[in-house]
Structures are given as structure tokens and as C-alpha cells.
Design an enzyme around this catalytic site. Structure first.
Site, PDB file in Angstrom:
ATOM      1  N   HIS A 108       6.545  31.064  15.720  1.00  0.00           N
ATOM      2  CA  HIS A 108       5.382  30.465  15.062  1.00  0.00           C
ATOM      3  C   HIS A 108       5.693  30.113  13.604  1.00  0.00           C
ATOM      4  O   HIS A 108       6.269  30.932  12.883  1.00  0.00           O
ATOM      5  CB  HIS A 108       4.232  31.483  15.139  1.00  0.00           C
ATOM      6  CG  HIS A 108       2.934  30.983  14.617  1.00  0.00           C
ATOM      7  ND1 HIS A 108       2.200  31.682  13.686  1.00  0.00           N
ATOM      8  CD2 HIS A 108       2.222  29.869  14.900  1.00  0.00           C
ATOM      9  CE1 HIS A 108       1.085  31.021  13.434  1.00  0.00           C
ATOM     10  NE2 HIS A 108       1.070  29.921  14.148  1.00  0.00           N
ATOM     11  N   HIS A 160       1.480  24.527   6.107  1.00  0.00           N
ATOM     12  CA  HIS A 160       0.305  24.892   6.888  1.00  0.00           C
ATOM     13  C   HIS A 160      -1.010  24.609   6.180  1.00  0.00           C
ATOM     14  O   HIS A 160      -1.931  24.030   6.758  1.00  0.00           O
ATOM     15  CB  HIS A 160       0.373  26.382   7.258  1.00  0.00           C
ATOM     16  CG  HIS A 160      -0.794  26.848   8.070  1.00  0.00           C
ATOM     17  ND1 HIS A 160      -1.994  27.252   7.510  1.00  0.00           N
ATOM     18  CD2 HIS A 160      -0.956  26.958   9.418  1.00  0.00           C
ATOM     19  CE1 HIS A 160      -2.824  27.598   8.467  1.00  0.00           C
ATOM     20  NE2 HIS A 160      -2.223  27.431   9.634  1.00  0.00           N
TER      21      HIS A 160
HETATM   22  O1  G3P Z   1      -0.126  25.695  17.129  1.00  0.00           O
HETATM   23  C1  G3P Z   1      -0.497  27.029  17.274  1.00  0.00           C
HETATM   24  C2  G3P Z   1      -0.917  27.641  15.950  1.00  0.00           C
HETATM   25  O2  G3P Z   1       0.066  27.374  14.986  1.00  0.00           O
HETATM   26  C3  G3P Z   1      -2.242  27.118  15.479  1.00  0.00           C
HETATM   27  O3  G3P Z   1      -2.701  27.805  14.352  1.00  0.00           O
HETATM   28  O4  G3P Z   1      -3.243  27.895  11.976  1.00  0.00           O
HETATM   29  O5  G3P Z   1      -1.115  28.865  12.760  1.00  0.00           O
HETATM   30  O6  G3P Z   1      -1.395  26.403  12.700  1.00  0.00           O
HETATM   31  P1  G3P Z   1      -2.070  27.738  12.892  1.00  0.00           P
HETATM   32 MG    MG Z   2       0.473  25.773  13.632  1.00  0.00          MG
END
Ligand code: G3P
Ligand code: MG
Length: 247
Positions: free
Chosen positions: A11, A53
Site C-alpha cells: 500500500h 496521497h
Molecule cells: O486504493 C486503496 C487505498 O489506497 C485507498 O485509500 O486513502 O490509502 O488512498 P487511500
Molecule cells: Mg491509495
């Protein structure tokens, strides 16, 4: 175009072990044996797609203010953690292609920049991923962005991304000709999973950082997870061959 869906995605690049959304993170994911990474793509003040992000710089860099108002010269001089720079999307793609990593490119437009972000990322992606053995998987919370990506880069598969899955999700998947459903693990309902399974649509959940939660989600039939804990799940990910989607 077939799409080999892995079980695990690192992630925000390297998860918690490297500064998020950086090339160091992507390198680390590859080194630990991950076959896939997720990262977030937003436009700079000059309209350059970059990995970040938040809409603002404060949390992940030593800069201040809105990403969408920061010119490249300023943005690329910032420290994104451990001396890392905010990467251009193009450089992240090059890294993924070098390491053979599958990328889930989350199109993350700043509010009001949905069309511009999707158009830029979709157009650029066609060239950046040309000739790649495996195309990336686009996703976005912005359905407008996904619609634009579908029209401009139809060869790149799409996943619809929700925090909480709405009742009409299947209609949205069909309209966007998406191949996957992504949602927050904590909100995943059994009726959604059952409907997804009945329609052959893999469900991907974020963000899963404990072994118990991972085990329970896989047992419930979730196909893939996004994790920050690369240290916990590295061994599992490298052993898994992948579920093949599409033709
Ligand atoms: O794409 C999955 C996840 O990354 C979505 O949440 O806020 O971490 O971008 P975020
Ligand atoms: Mg994401």
C-alpha cells in the site's frame, strides 16, 4: 488483456517500511518479494502527475500548501522522507517495469481536478505502459475519473474504489466496464461479497495490517489485500502465483 491479480499489494508503495508513495518504497516492495504495489497519483501545480496521497504537502513532505498549487521546481526539491523526492508518475512506472511489479495506479484527483487528472494520467499511461507484459490496474474513488480513463485508455483495466460499497455498485462496475471492486476492509458486507462472487468480480480490500484480519478476509472470499505491513506479509506474497482474470 488478461490481468494476473496477486493476493497482496504493498500500500502506498512500500507501506510503513519506507516513506509512502516514493521510489524507495517501490524498490523495497520489490526487494521483499511483493509482486504488486498500489500508489496514489495527483497533479502538481504544473499539471505533472506525481505520487502523493494528500491534497496538501504537510503530512508527507517538508513543504507547505496545496499540491495543485505547487510548481514542479518547488515540488521536486522537497523531502518526502529519508531524503526521498516526490516521484513523477513516469518514474514510478519505470521502476515498476524494471522490477516487474504490477501497479495499481490509484487516480487521486485533488477536488475540482477530476477531469484534468484522469485525462493526463490516462493519456500518459498509454505510452508509459506500451509493450508491458502486464498493464496496470487503474482505480479511483472518483467515478468521473474512471469514466474518462475508460474512454481514453480502454486497454488498461479498471477497479471501482469505494470506502463503503453503495447498493448500486454492480451497475457502476458494468457502466465503467471495471474488472474489480475495491473497498475498505472494515466496511465489507457479506451481501456485497456474495453478489461480487456470483458475478465473478474479485474484491480487493484496504488496508489490512494484521494477520487475523487478513486470514478472516481471505476465508470470507476476498481476493486481494492492500497492506502497510510488508514485513508481516512478504513471505506469503512471494509464494502466491496469482489469480488470472480476463482473456
Ligand atoms: O486504493 C486503496 C487505498 O489506497 C485507498 O485509500 O486513502 O490509502 O488512498 P487511500
Ligand atoms: Mg491509495
Amino acid at each position: 488483456m488478461g490481468f494476473p491479480l496477486p493476493r497482496w499489494f504493498a500500500h502506498r508503495g512500500g507501506g510503513a517500511l519506507a516513506p509512502e508513495n516514493t521510489l524507495a518504497g517501490i524498490r523495497l516492495a520489490a526487494r521483499l518479494g511483493f509482486s504488486a504495489v498500489e500508489f496514489d497519483v495527483m497533479l502538481s501545480g504544473d499539471g505533472t502527475p506525481v505520487l502523493i496521497h494528500d491534497e496538501t504537502l504537510e503530512r508527507t513532505t517538508n513543504g507547505r500548501g496545496a499540491v495543485s498549487e505547487t510548481p514542479d521546481a518547488q515540488l521536486f526539491a522537497l523531502d518526502a522522507g529519508d531524503g526521498e523526492r516526490v516521484p513523477r508518475y513516469a518514474d514510478a512506472v519505470a521502476a515498476c517495469r524494471d522490477y516487474g511489479l504490477l501497479a495499481n495506479v490509484e487516480i487521486k484527483p485533488a477536488a475540482g481536478f477530476e477531469r484534468q487528472t484522469a485525462e493526463t494520467v490516462a493519456r500518459l499511461s498509454t505510452g508509459l505502459w506500451q509493450g508491458a507484459t502486464v498493464q496496470p490496474l487503474f482505480s479511483s474513488f472518483s467515478l468521473e475519473a474512471l469514466e474518462i480513463a475508460r474512454d481514453l485508455a480502454p486497454q488498461i483495466p479498471r477497479g471501482v474504489l469505494f470506502e463503503q460499497v453503495p447498493v448500486d455498485w454492480l451497475e457502476t462496475v458494468r457502466r465503467l466496464q471495471a474488472v474489480t471492486l475495491h473497498c475498505a476492509a472494515r466496511h465489507l458486507r457479506d451481501d456485497v461479497l456474495a453478489e461480487a462472487q456470483a458475478n465473478g468480480i474479485p474484491v480487493l480490500c484496504y488496508t489490512v495490517n494484521t494477520e487475523n484480519t487478513a486470514k478472516s478476509l481471505f476465508e470470507r472470499g476476498v481476493s486481494a489485500l492492500f497492506t502497510d505491513r510488508l514485513d508481516l506479509f512478504a513471505a506469503e506474497t512471494s509464494a502466491y502465483k496469482g489469480l488470472h482474470l480476463g482473456g
